[in-house]
Scaffold this motif. Structure first.
Motif, mmCIF file in Angstrom:
data_model
loop_
_atom_site.group_PDB
_atom_site.id
_atom_site.type_symbol
_atom_site.label_atom_id
_atom_site.label_comp_id
_atom_site.label_asym_id
_atom_site.label_seq_id
_atom_site.Cartn_x
_atom_site.Cartn_y
_atom_site.Cartn_z
ATOM 1 N N GLU A 17 15.066 42.322 -21.142
ATOM 2 C CA GLU A 17 16.444 41.938 -21.457
ATOM 3 C C GLU A 17 16.556 41.640 -22.949
ATOM 4 O OE1 GLU A 17 17.938 38.782 -19.073
ATOM 5 O OE2 GLU A 17 17.463 39.762 -17.170
ATOM 6 N N ASN A 18 17.709 41.986 -23.512
ATOM 7 C CA ASN A 18 17.987 41.696 -24.920
ATOM 8 C C ASN A 18 16.898 42.256 -25.838
ATOM 9 O OD1 ASN A 18 20.322 40.135 -24.192
ATOM 10 N ND2 ASN A 18 18.934 38.460 -23.639
ATOM 11 N N LEU A 19 16.589 43.539 -25.634
ATOM 12 C CA LEU A 19 15.547 44.207 -26.406
ATOM 13 C C LEU A 19 15.779 44.052 -27.905
ATOM 14 C CD1 LEU A 19 13.070 46.202 -26.236
ATOM 15 C CD2 LEU A 19 14.764 48.029 -26.557
ATOM 16 N N ALA A 20 14.736 43.674 -28.614
ATOM 17 C CA ALA A 20 14.785 43.518 -30.069
ATOM 18 C C ALA A 20 13.734 44.406 -30.707
ATOM 19 C CB ALA A 20 14.527 42.062 -30.464
ATOM 20 N N GLN B 290 5.724 44.949 -30.657
ATOM 21 C CA GLN B 290 4.665 44.300 -29.889
ATOM 22 C C GLN B 290 4.208 45.133 -28.691
ATOM 23 O OE1 GLN B 290 6.063 40.393 -28.832
ATOM 24 N NE2 GLN B 290 6.270 39.715 -30.959
ATOM 25 N N ASN B 291 5.048 46.053 -28.238
ATOM 26 C CA ASN B 291 4.735 46.834 -27.043
ATOM 27 C C ASN B 291 4.740 48.338 -27.317
ATOM 28 O OD1 ASN B 291 4.818 44.741 -24.639
ATOM 29 N ND2 ASN B 291 6.534 44.244 -26.009
ATOM 30 N N VAL B 292 4.476 48.702 -28.562
ATOM 31 C CA VAL B 292 4.574 50.115 -28.928
ATOM 32 C C VAL B 292 3.594 50.978 -28.143
ATOM 33 C CG1 VAL B 292 2.959 49.947 -30.882
ATOM 34 C CG2 VAL B 292 4.747 51.717 -30.869
#
Length: 306
Positions: A271-274, A280-282
């Protein structure tokens, strides 16, 4: 299994005067098809014009007992593309398959390419494919179906330098192929792509030496390993009425055939992707281990057209 024959079928092949197109024309004719050999007879960069390439292939097919007619128009001209389809109807009374194969080449670094070179590549590869397909489309709709095989390329995939003009235009052909495949089944029309892995004048030792900056001798054996005849089996299969594929891209050459596809993975969700979440999750974002195909894929045209 039984031989894949084309007796009574008519196949229009663009760029059929030399290289891959010539190999396709001879292969289809040997399997009983009547051929429209369409070729404007241009130089590698698209300049000039000659009737000889198309006429020579027609003579070769006729000498072997087959049926063929030449068309000397340019695929980059909308009226010329329509004339190719009309040549099939006038000469043989029907059209069953279009092989969009015509192409030019001129590899160069992006900073050295001219705007005219980008324009010419687009006109021949992309618009040429669109114009010929469009000329045949209404005929296929009226007659209950047909098959289109577009010559794509691995050039758009970023595996070679000096491919921005050629690869960009061929990227358009890939997009056109997949998008058109989504519309075809309701009319009984299949649209697939074929990437030839061959050594012709477009990928000659001289061209490859220029692209890679290596001695000419490094590529001397390519014509023996990747002759154009070894990519024609994929064209024959994709064009045959028994082939269930639609929206599929194959690469073929040197005794190998494989699939090229546009894939998508599960990515990363929150939720609320920044932007920081992406950073951090590439690894999850780019991991293609469980990717799935995007697009039409494999369809039975008869079931969609019934």
């Amino acid at each position: 299994m039984a031989e894949l024959r084309f007796d009574g079928k008519v196949v229009l092949i663009t760029g059929a005067g030399r290289g891959v197109g010539r190999a396709h024309a001879l292969s289809f004719a040997a399997r009983g098809a009547s051929i429209v050999v369409a070729d404007h007879g241009v130089a590698l960069d698209g300049s000039g014009h000659s009737n000889s390439p198309a006429d020579d292939v027609v003579s070769e097919i006729q000498a072997a007992g087959g049926q063929a007619v030449a068309c000397h128009e340019s695929v980059s001209d909308e009226k010329g593309a329509a004339a190719m389809v009309q040549a099939a109807l006038d000469s043989f009374g029907r059209l069953d398959t279009v092989i969009n194969n015509a192409g030019i080449n001129g590899p160069e670094l992006f900073e050295n390419h001219t705007a005219d070179e980008f324009r010419r590549m687009t006109e021949v590869h992309y618009l040429g494919t669109v114009f010929v397909s469009r000329a045949a489309w209404g005929h296929f709709m009226h007659n209950g179906g047909g098959r289109i095989v577009n010559t794509i390329s691995e050039g758009p995939l970023g595996i070679h330098e000096m491919m921005t003009a050629y690869g960009g235009a061929k990227g358009g052909v890939i997009g056109f192929t997949l998008a058109l495949a989504a519309e075809g089944p309701k009319y009984g029309i299949s649209v697939n792509g074929l990437s030839p892995r061959v050594s012709t004048r477009m990928s000659s030792p001289e061209v490859m030496s220029h692209v890679y900056g290596r001695p000419l001798e490094s590529f001397a054996q390519l014509p023996n390993i990747f002759p154009p005849e070894l990519c024609s089996p994929a064209a024959i299969y994709l064009a045959h009425p028994s082939c269930p594929l639609n929206g599929v891209m194959l690469a073929c050459g040197g005794g190998q055939v494989l699939r090229i596809a546009v894939m998508q993975n599960q990515g990363y969700s929150t939720e609320n992707l920044a932007a920081e979440d992406i950073a951090q999750n590439v690894d999850k974002v780019i991991n293609m281990a469980n990717a799935v195909n995007i697009g039409v894929g494999i369809q039975n045209l008869r079931s969609h057209h019934s």
